[in-house]
Motif scaffolding. Sequence first.
Motif: not given
Length: 415
Positions: A202-203, A277-278, A303-304, A335-339
């Motif tokens: 995913r990206k 999507a990631r 995840p969201s 958001a960045v950490v989860l990504y």
Amino acid sequence: MNQVKILLIIGFVWPEPKSSAAGGRMMQLISLFKEEGYDITFASPAMDSVYMVDLSALNVRKESVLLNSSSFDVFIKELNPSIVLFDRFMIEEQFGWRVAESCPNALRILDTEDLHSLRLARQRAFKEMRKFELTDLLKEDVAKREIASILRCDLSLMISEFEMDLLKSVFKIDKYLLYYLPFLLEPIDDLQLNDLPSFEERKDFVFIGNFLHEPNWNAVQYLKETVWPLIKKGFPEGKLHVYGAYPSQKVMQLHNTKEGFYIMGRAADAHEVVKKARVVLAPLRFGAGLKGKLVEAMLCGTPSVTTNIGAEGMLGSFSWNGVIDDDPQMFAKSAVVLYQNKERWLKSQLNGVRIVSRRFSKELFADDFKKTIQSLIINLEEHRLGNFMGAMLQHHTLTSTRYMSRWIEEKNKIR
């Protein structure tokens, strides 16, 4: 009572399950009644849409009806439905009195979708830059109309436990007039989960939502102006793809490839877009009901990151499918950490699977709903005797709205 079980659904619009969560919700309701052997007619005063579902393929009769026209009275008397389902309170306002007059023994059900008055009161408070209070609802003119519609109906379907509790506590609606019926989903099994794209496959970030819905447009503006610049600061190579039906020119003008902010328009297949999507971003600042985009994220194993408004009515006692935060700085950081953090991402994905299975599985609600409807049909007279306020409102609506509608009809004939 009819030997043939006939359901008439009167829609605010023709169902578009690929454009909005409301369209998907309507398909779930149609499926439930089909399973019970109902002959279904879907009527609407709306214009046809390119993206509307093919009702004939579902063996559902399609019927266009007119507002303020006695032709509807002829139509419904001939159909003689066992049940009439109003799609949103505005439709009950227009047609409820005609149904009560022409088919008084038909069970009248209101599908609220969400509490419109709650959404509008929150939107007003947001634009006035103040905190929303529950007492704001008591000042909202739409609330008066919406509550009157709920009282006139035999049963109102509530998609959110939060809103159901609000109706009982703030407006003192009797619980027997309300029925909790959220999204009706098929649980995700281990095989389906393993078939979904992996973390590595995913990206990018994604936002998806119908742009005719004001909370979605506001969220995209907020992303563009505030949240996305913060995410880019911590993750310069990040890209966000914004999808949604009915984007206006002002939406399209937000497109900026240098900023990694891509306005994509309508998604041919929303499920495929979210699945690839990631992380889903949904910084909703006002609204009501359950958010279809966040349920879809869970079904796609994505995840969201959202706000408390976004997650409202969905969690129960379970952990979120990602992160909930109202602060833009923390929202962006999360958001960045989860990504980037695979372990946290996988844990969040499993949280989403658990919410779908334990909170919104169709098997949790379908049988009880069918039994409730059957019981109401059998005991309708007794049920209505317990709703004096509804009977009083119905009486005055028949008296006042009937003459207003007939006046409009006669006026239209002169043109």
